[in-house]
Design a protein around this motif. Structure first.
Motif, PDB file in Angstrom:
ATOM      1  N   ASN A 137     -36.959  23.653 -90.487  1.00 48.11           N
ATOM      2  CA  ASN A 137     -36.603  22.778 -91.597  1.00 48.11           C
ATOM      3  C   ASN A 137     -36.917  23.454 -92.925  1.00 48.11           C
ATOM      4  N   LEU A 138     -35.950  23.427 -93.817  1.00 48.01           N
ATOM      5  CA  LEU A 138     -36.152  23.997 -95.157  1.00 48.01           C
ATOM      6  C   LEU A 138     -36.931  23.011 -96.016  1.00 48.01           C
ATOM      7  N   GLY A 139     -38.009  23.513 -96.628  1.00 52.62           N
ATOM      8  CA  GLY A 139     -38.803  22.718 -97.552  1.00 52.62           C
ATOM      9  C   GLY A 139     -38.860  23.381 -98.906  1.00 52.62           C
ATOM     10  N   ARG A 140     -39.550  22.750 -99.821  1.00 58.88           N
ATOM     11  CA  ARG A 140     -39.627  23.304-101.174  1.00 58.88           C
ATOM     12  C   ARG A 140     -40.448  24.589-101.236  1.00 58.88           C
ATOM     13  N   ARG A 141     -41.274  24.836-100.203  1.00 59.73           N
ATOM     14  CA  ARG A 141     -42.058  26.079-100.153  1.00 59.73           C
ATOM     15  C   ARG A 141     -41.540  27.039 -99.091  1.00 59.73           C
ATOM     16  N   GLY A 142     -40.360  26.735 -98.535  1.00 59.40           N
ATOM     17  CA  GLY A 142     -39.785  27.625 -97.535  1.00 59.40           C
ATOM     18  C   GLY A 142     -39.568  26.901 -96.215  1.00 59.40           C
ATOM     19  N   TRP A 143     -39.406  27.684 -95.163  1.00 59.01           N
ATOM     20  CA  TRP A 143     -39.151  27.121 -93.840  1.00 59.01           C
ATOM     21  C   TRP A 143     -40.436  26.575 -93.244  1.00 59.01           C
ATOM     22  N   GLN A 144     -40.343  25.393 -92.618  1.00 57.21           N
ATOM     23  CA  GLN A 144     -41.514  24.706 -92.095  1.00 57.21           C
ATOM     24  C   GLN A 144     -41.137  23.911 -90.842  1.00 57.21           C
ATOM     25  N   VAL A 145     -42.163  23.430 -90.138  1.00 63.16           N
ATOM     26  CA  VAL A 145     -41.933  22.697 -88.899  1.00 63.16           C
ATOM     27  C   VAL A 145     -41.487  21.268 -89.189  1.00 63.16           C
ATOM     28  N   GLN A 146     -42.185  20.581 -90.084  1.00 67.91           N
ATOM     29  CA  GLN A 146     -41.871  19.177 -90.335  1.00 67.91           C
ATOM     30  C   GLN A 146     -40.589  19.038 -91.155  1.00 67.91           C
ATOM     31  N   GLU A 147     -39.911  17.916 -90.943  1.00 65.61           N
ATOM     32  CA  GLU A 147     -38.696  17.624 -91.696  1.00 65.61           C
ATOM     33  C   GLU A 147     -39.047  17.242 -93.140  1.00 65.61           C
ATOM     34  N   GLU A 148     -38.167  17.584 -94.058  1.00 63.89           N
ATOM     35  CA  GLU A 148     -38.387  17.254 -95.472  1.00 63.89           C
ATOM     36  C   GLU A 148     -37.050  16.943 -96.126  1.00 63.89           C
ATOM     37  N   LYS A 149     -37.022  15.830 -96.846  1.00 59.67           N
ATOM     38  CA  LYS A 149     -35.824  15.431 -97.577  1.00 59.67           C
ATOM     39  C   LYS A 149     -35.830  16.111 -98.942  1.00 59.67           C
ATOM     40  N   LEU A 150     -34.762  16.842 -99.257  1.00 61.20           N
ATOM     41  CA  LEU A 150     -34.658  17.613-100.493  1.00 61.20           C
ATOM     42  C   LEU A 150     -33.711  16.922-101.465  1.00 61.20           C
ATOM     43  N   ASN A 151     -33.891  17.178-102.743  1.00 61.50           N
ATOM     44  CA  ASN A 151     -33.042  16.592-103.783  1.00 61.50           C
ATOM     45  C   ASN A 151     -32.313  17.701-104.538  1.00 61.50           C
ATOM     46  N   PRO A 152     -31.034  17.505-104.839  1.00 57.77           N
ATOM     47  CA  PRO A 152     -30.290  18.534-105.580  1.00 57.77           C
ATOM     48  C   PRO A 152     -30.650  18.541-107.058  1.00 57.77           C
ATOM     49  N   VAL A 153     -30.384  19.668-107.718  1.00 55.62           N
ATOM     50  CA  VAL A 153     -30.542  19.739-109.173  1.00 55.62           C
ATOM     51  C   VAL A 153     -29.527  18.825-109.859  1.00 55.62           C
ATOM     52  N   GLU A 154     -28.349  18.749-109.284  1.00 58.31           N
ATOM     53  CA  GLU A 154     -27.295  17.905-109.855  1.00 58.31           C
ATOM     54  C   GLU A 154     -26.336  17.520-108.728  1.00 58.31           C
ATOM     55  N   ILE A 155     -25.802  16.307-108.786  1.00 55.96           N
ATOM     56  CA  ILE A 155     -24.763  15.873-107.867  1.00 55.96           C
ATOM     57  C   ILE A 155     -23.675  15.198-108.693  1.00 55.96           C
ATOM     58  N   ARG A 156     -22.419  15.587-108.458  1.00 57.47           N
ATOM     59  CA  ARG A 156     -21.329  15.056-109.270  1.00 57.47           C
ATOM     60  C   ARG A 156     -20.057  14.975-108.425  1.00 57.47           C
ATOM     61  N   GLN A 157     -19.117  14.172-108.903  1.00 59.87           N
ATOM     62  CA  GLN A 157     -17.842  13.999-108.232  1.00 59.87           C
ATOM     63  C   GLN A 157     -16.785  14.832-108.952  1.00 59.87           C
ATOM     64  N   GLU A 158     -16.081  15.687-108.231  1.00 66.54           N
ATOM     65  CA  GLU A 158     -14.973  16.470-108.778  1.00 66.54           C
ATOM     66  C   GLU A 158     -13.720  16.127-107.973  1.00 66.54           C
ATOM     67  N   GLY A 159     -12.947  15.194-108.515  1.00 69.48           N
ATOM     68  CA  GLY A 159     -11.767  14.735-107.795  1.00 69.48           C
ATOM     69  C   GLY A 159     -12.174  13.987-106.550  1.00 69.48           C
ATOM     70  N   ALA A 160     -11.693  14.426-105.401  1.00 65.73           N
ATOM     71  CA  ALA A 160     -12.044  13.792-104.135  1.00 65.73           C
ATOM     72  C   ALA A 160     -13.243  14.442-103.478  1.00 65.73           C
ATOM     73  N   ASP A 161     -13.841  15.468-104.110  1.00 63.56           N
ATOM     74  CA  ASP A 161     -14.938  16.223-103.506  1.00 63.56           C
ATOM     75  C   ASP A 161     -16.264  15.890-104.169  1.00 63.56           C
ATOM     76  N   THR A 162     -17.338  16.088-103.423  1.00 67.13           N
ATOM     77  CA  THR A 162     -18.697  15.949-103.942  1.00 67.13           C
ATOM     78  C   THR A 162     -19.291  17.348-104.101  1.00 67.13           C
TER      79      THR A 162
END
Length: 339
Positions: free
Chosen positions: A42-67
């Motif tokens: 699982n990718l974490g904020r400090r690298g690859w790790q055993v436990q699961e981690e929910k990450l947040n994007p720097v930005e999320i936006r809609q471009e037409g029909a795509d995210t």
């Protein structure tokens, strides 16, 4: 679900955009990235790790029909080319994701904040010196006279002694008058009036010349540097200055910015960073990319940089040798950028 990964040039080095084709952007953009077959999967904020981690994007936006989801260098620095699994819990999405080998890396620390120097403290003024009153001038008054004692007259019945006494008194009076004028000091004549010397005006402090912009740019962050630069050539000069100081990640961002503004020598500089001929690991890439070098050399030649022609020809010779040895990537690069 089709996912596409590419560099995001709207941000600084190390930002990548993941395009989710045909997906409406969710209210919750938290995601996970997993690599199969690893204990620390699982990718974490400090690298690859055993436990699961929910990450947040720097930005999320809609471009037409795509995210479009943008992730920053704190995550991309841990991602290497290869297959991954992308999960978006808010939508129940779980899709395969192949991380490409042309995503720019940022291996160094983030640029430090610019600290302005403190204002110099002003030294307190010395206390005023008390003026000393002038000494009184010596008095020029003449010394007091001593009273002149006159001998008393003796009464006599004889006229001769009377006339003798009157004559003696006149002699004494004449002698006292002569002594008075000879003993009185002469009245001093006034001396010349002193001429006042004019006080020269204070000398102004020498003007401190402002440092040239190129020197001041050493302490700027990348955004302020680009905004204050006069043109693309100035950005290229600042990039060369940072490159010589060992700030290779900053130099790459500035080279690319000047190149996007049409400065051909900056495109050549980026090509040389990717070029396998003379490649140096860590400045700033970990491995060369002959295809990227060929692309930048081609663009530099089209923009009019004559110096790029010699280096482009040398790269072509190198690719031809690799293609004859069975390197398919070299053969593809020759077809794409020389035919």
């Amino acid at each position: 679900m089709m996912l596409r990964v590419e560099n995001d040039r709207r941000f600084s080095l190390g930002h990548a955009r993941i395009t989710l084709v045909g997906l409406q952007a969710p209210a919750d953009g938290g995601f996970r990235i997993v690599r199969e077959g690893y204990a620390a999967a699982n990718l974490g904020r400090r690298g690859w790790q055993v436990q699961e981690e929910k990450l947040n994007p720097v930005e999320i936006r809609q471009e037409g029909a795509d995210t479009v989801m943008v992730i920053g260098p704190r995550l991309t620095r841990h991602l290497e080319p290869g297959p991954l699994v992308f999960l978006l819990p808010a939508t129940g999405l779980e899709a395969s994701l192949f991380w490409p080998d042309d995503i720019d890396l940022f291996d160094g620390d983030l640029p430090p904040e610019t600290v302005m120097p403190r204002e110099a403290e002003v030294a307190p003024k010395p206390p005023p010196v008390a003026s000393v009153p002038p000494a009184p001038a010596p008095s020029l008054a003449p010394p007091p006279r001593e009273d002149i004692a006159l001998p008393s007259r003796q009464e006599s019945t004889s006229r001769t002694p009377l006339f003798a006494g009157i004559g003696l008194l006149l002699l004494v009076a004449i002698g006292g008058t002569a002594w008075w004028f000879s003993a009185s000091p002469p009245t001093p004549s006034p001396g010349p009036t002193p001429i006042a010397t004019p006080t020269p005006p204070p000398t102004p402090p020498p003007a401190v010349a402002e440092r040239p912009w190129l020197e001041r740019s050493d302490g700027m962050n990348l955004r302020d540097l680009v905004q204050s630069a006069s043109d693309a050539a100035a950005i290229h000069a600042a990039a060369l200055r940072r490159q010589s100081a060992g700030r290779h990640d900053d130099a790459l961002v500035l080279f690319e910015e000047a190149g996007e503004r049409g400065h051909a020598p900056a495109l050549t500089a980026v090509a040389r960073l990717y070029d396998p001929i003379g490649f140096v690991a860590g400045r700033p890439f970990r491995a060369p990319d002959p295809r990227a070098a060929a692309r930048y050399y081609r663009d530099a030649v089209q923009k009019g940089d004559a110096a790029a022609q010699v280096q482009r020809a040398a790269l072509k010779t190198w690719l031809e040798e690799q293609a004859r040895a069975g390197n398919g990537t070299a053969e593809t690069a020759l077809k794409e950028f020389w035919q």
